[in-house]
Design a protein around this motif. Structure first.
Motif, PDB file in Angstrom:
ATOM      1  N   GLN A  60       0.825  -1.208   0.000  1.00  0.00           N
ATOM      2  CA  GLN A  60       0.000   0.000   0.000  1.00  0.00           C
ATOM      3  C   GLN A  60       0.860   1.260   0.000  1.00  0.00           C
ATOM      4  O   GLN A  60       2.009   1.249   0.419  1.00  0.00           O
ATOM      5  CB  GLN A  60      -0.928   0.002   1.214  1.00  0.00           C
ATOM      6  CG  GLN A  60      -1.824  -1.199   1.291  1.00  0.00           C
ATOM      7  CD  GLN A  60      -2.559  -1.482  -0.005  1.00  0.00           C
ATOM      8  OE1 GLN A  60      -3.242  -0.626  -0.552  1.00  0.00           O
ATOM      9  NE2 GLN A  60      -2.421  -2.696  -0.503  1.00  0.00           N
ATOM     10  N   ARG A  61       0.272   2.356  -0.444  1.00  0.00           N
ATOM     11  CA  ARG A  61       0.974   3.639  -0.441  1.00  0.00           C
ATOM     12  C   ARG A  61       1.106   4.145   0.980  1.00  0.00           C
ATOM     13  O   ARG A  61       0.213   3.981   1.815  1.00  0.00           O
ATOM     14  CB  ARG A  61       0.190   4.660  -1.266  1.00  0.00           C
ATOM     15  CG  ARG A  61       0.181   4.358  -2.721  1.00  0.00           C
ATOM     16  CD  ARG A  61      -0.596   5.350  -3.563  1.00  0.00           C
ATOM     17  NE  ARG A  61      -0.827   6.626  -2.922  1.00  0.00           N
ATOM     18  CZ  ARG A  61      -1.801   7.466  -3.264  1.00  0.00           C
ATOM     19  NH1 ARG A  61      -2.636   7.137  -4.220  1.00  0.00           N
ATOM     20  NH2 ARG A  61      -1.949   8.609  -2.665  1.00  0.00           N
ATOM     21  N   ALA A  62       2.224   4.787   1.273  1.00  0.00           N
ATOM     22  CA  ALA A  62       2.499   5.265   2.631  1.00  0.00           C
ATOM     23  C   ALA A  62       1.537   6.368   3.056  1.00  0.00           C
ATOM     24  O   ALA A  62       1.113   6.428   4.210  1.00  0.00           O
ATOM     25  CB  ALA A  62       3.937   5.754   2.730  1.00  0.00           C
ATOM     26  N   ASP A  63       1.153   7.246   2.125  1.00  0.00           N
ATOM     27  CA  ASP A  63       0.288   8.355   2.490  1.00  0.00           C
ATOM     28  C   ASP A  63      -1.156   7.921   2.752  1.00  0.00           C
ATOM     29  O   ASP A  63      -1.927   8.633   3.382  1.00  0.00           O
ATOM     30  CB  ASP A  63       0.326   9.451   1.430  1.00  0.00           C
ATOM     31  CG  ASP A  63      -0.122   8.970   0.056  1.00  0.00           C
ATOM     32  OD1 ASP A  63      -0.110   7.753  -0.187  1.00  0.00           O
ATOM     33  OD2 ASP A  63      -0.472   9.833  -0.765  1.00  0.00           O
TER      34      ASP A  63
ATOM     35  N   VAL B 209      -6.052   8.226   6.473  1.00  0.00           N
ATOM     36  CA  VAL B 209      -7.201   7.689   7.206  1.00  0.00           C
ATOM     37  C   VAL B 209      -6.963   7.724   8.716  1.00  0.00           C
ATOM     38  O   VAL B 209      -7.646   7.038   9.476  1.00  0.00           O
ATOM     39  CB  VAL B 209      -7.558   6.260   6.742  1.00  0.00           C
ATOM     40  CG1 VAL B 209      -8.049   6.270   5.312  1.00  0.00           C
ATOM     41  CG2 VAL B 209      -6.400   5.315   6.914  1.00  0.00           C
ATOM     42  N   ASN B 210      -5.996   8.534   9.141  1.00  0.00           N
ATOM     43  CA  ASN B 210      -5.685   8.739  10.568  1.00  0.00           C
ATOM     44  C   ASN B 210      -5.344   7.448  11.296  1.00  0.00           C
ATOM     45  O   ASN B 210      -5.831   7.193  12.399  1.00  0.00           O
ATOM     46  CB  ASN B 210      -6.832   9.457  11.281  1.00  0.00           C
ATOM     47  CG  ASN B 210      -7.008  10.868  10.771  1.00  0.00           C
ATOM     48  OD1 ASN B 210      -6.031  11.542  10.453  1.00  0.00           O
ATOM     49  ND2 ASN B 210      -8.238  11.307  10.671  1.00  0.00           N
ATOM     50  N   LYS B 211      -4.517   6.631  10.672  1.00  0.00           N
ATOM     51  CA  LYS B 211      -4.017   5.400  11.285  1.00  0.00           C
ATOM     52  C   LYS B 211      -2.515   5.554  11.489  1.00  0.00           C
ATOM     53  O   LYS B 211      -1.916   6.544  11.100  1.00  0.00           O
ATOM     54  CB  LYS B 211      -4.310   4.186  10.398  1.00  0.00           C
ATOM     55  CG  LYS B 211      -5.783   3.957  10.148  1.00  0.00           C
ATOM     56  CD  LYS B 211      -6.506   3.627  11.428  1.00  0.00           C
ATOM     57  CE  LYS B 211      -7.993   3.462  11.221  1.00  0.00           C
ATOM     58  NZ  LYS B 211      -8.718   3.325  12.451  1.00  0.00           N
TER      59      LYS B 211
ATOM     60  N   GLU C 281     -10.185   2.056   0.607  1.00  0.00           N
ATOM     61  CA  GLU C 281     -11.192   3.058   0.243  1.00  0.00           C
ATOM     62  C   GLU C 281     -10.554   4.393  -0.128  1.00  0.00           C
ATOM     63  O   GLU C 281     -10.943   5.013  -1.120  1.00  0.00           O
ATOM     64  CB  GLU C 281     -12.165   3.245   1.396  1.00  0.00           C
ATOM     65  CG  GLU C 281     -13.253   4.247   1.108  1.00  0.00           C
ATOM     66  CD  GLU C 281     -14.190   4.450   2.295  1.00  0.00           C
ATOM     67  OE1 GLU C 281     -14.913   5.446   2.294  1.00  0.00           O
ATOM     68  OE2 GLU C 281     -14.165   3.603   3.218  1.00  0.00           O
ATOM     69  N   VAL C 282      -9.582   4.832   0.641  1.00  0.00           N
ATOM     70  CA  VAL C 282      -8.972   6.133   0.361  1.00  0.00           C
ATOM     71  C   VAL C 282      -8.136   6.085  -0.914  1.00  0.00           C
ATOM     72  O   VAL C 282      -8.019   7.090  -1.607  1.00  0.00           O
ATOM     73  CB  VAL C 282      -8.145   6.637   1.571  1.00  0.00           C
ATOM     74  CG1 VAL C 282      -6.808   5.942   1.674  1.00  0.00           C
ATOM     75  CG2 VAL C 282      -7.946   8.134   1.508  1.00  0.00           C
TER      76      VAL C 282
END
Length: 84
Positions: free
Chosen positions: A15-18, A23-25, A77-78
């Motif tokens: 997954q992408r780092a950003d 998503v505030n994780k 989702e993001v």
């Protein structure tokens, strides 16, 4: 449970780092570490919850499941953007 742990670790790596911070994780390296250690502990305690490593197995399983149930759907989702 070992396949779940490995899947969570590989998914976190891809997954992408950003996306994690969007998503505030926790950050991507944190989740890669959590799922990686979780997968490793699941492999080490291969006997499952009845082995001498029962508490480690349970902690690892909880860490992997938190990623799969809470973090993974939001990260996906993001990255997909708004859908109708």
């Amino acid at each position: 449970m070992i396949p779940l742990g490995l899947y969570a670790f590989i998914h976190a790596l891809m997954q992408r780092a950003d996306a994690f911070t969007a998503v505030n994780k926790l950050t991507k390296p944190a989740w890669c570490g959590i799922t990686g250690v979780g997968a490793l502990l699941l492999v080490v305690s291969i006997g499952g919850p009845v082995a001498s490593f029962a508490i480690l197995w349970l902690v690892a399983l909880c860490a992997v499941l938190v990623y799969l149930v809470d973090v993974r759907p939001k990260v996906i989702e993001v990255q997909q953007g708004g859908r109708w």
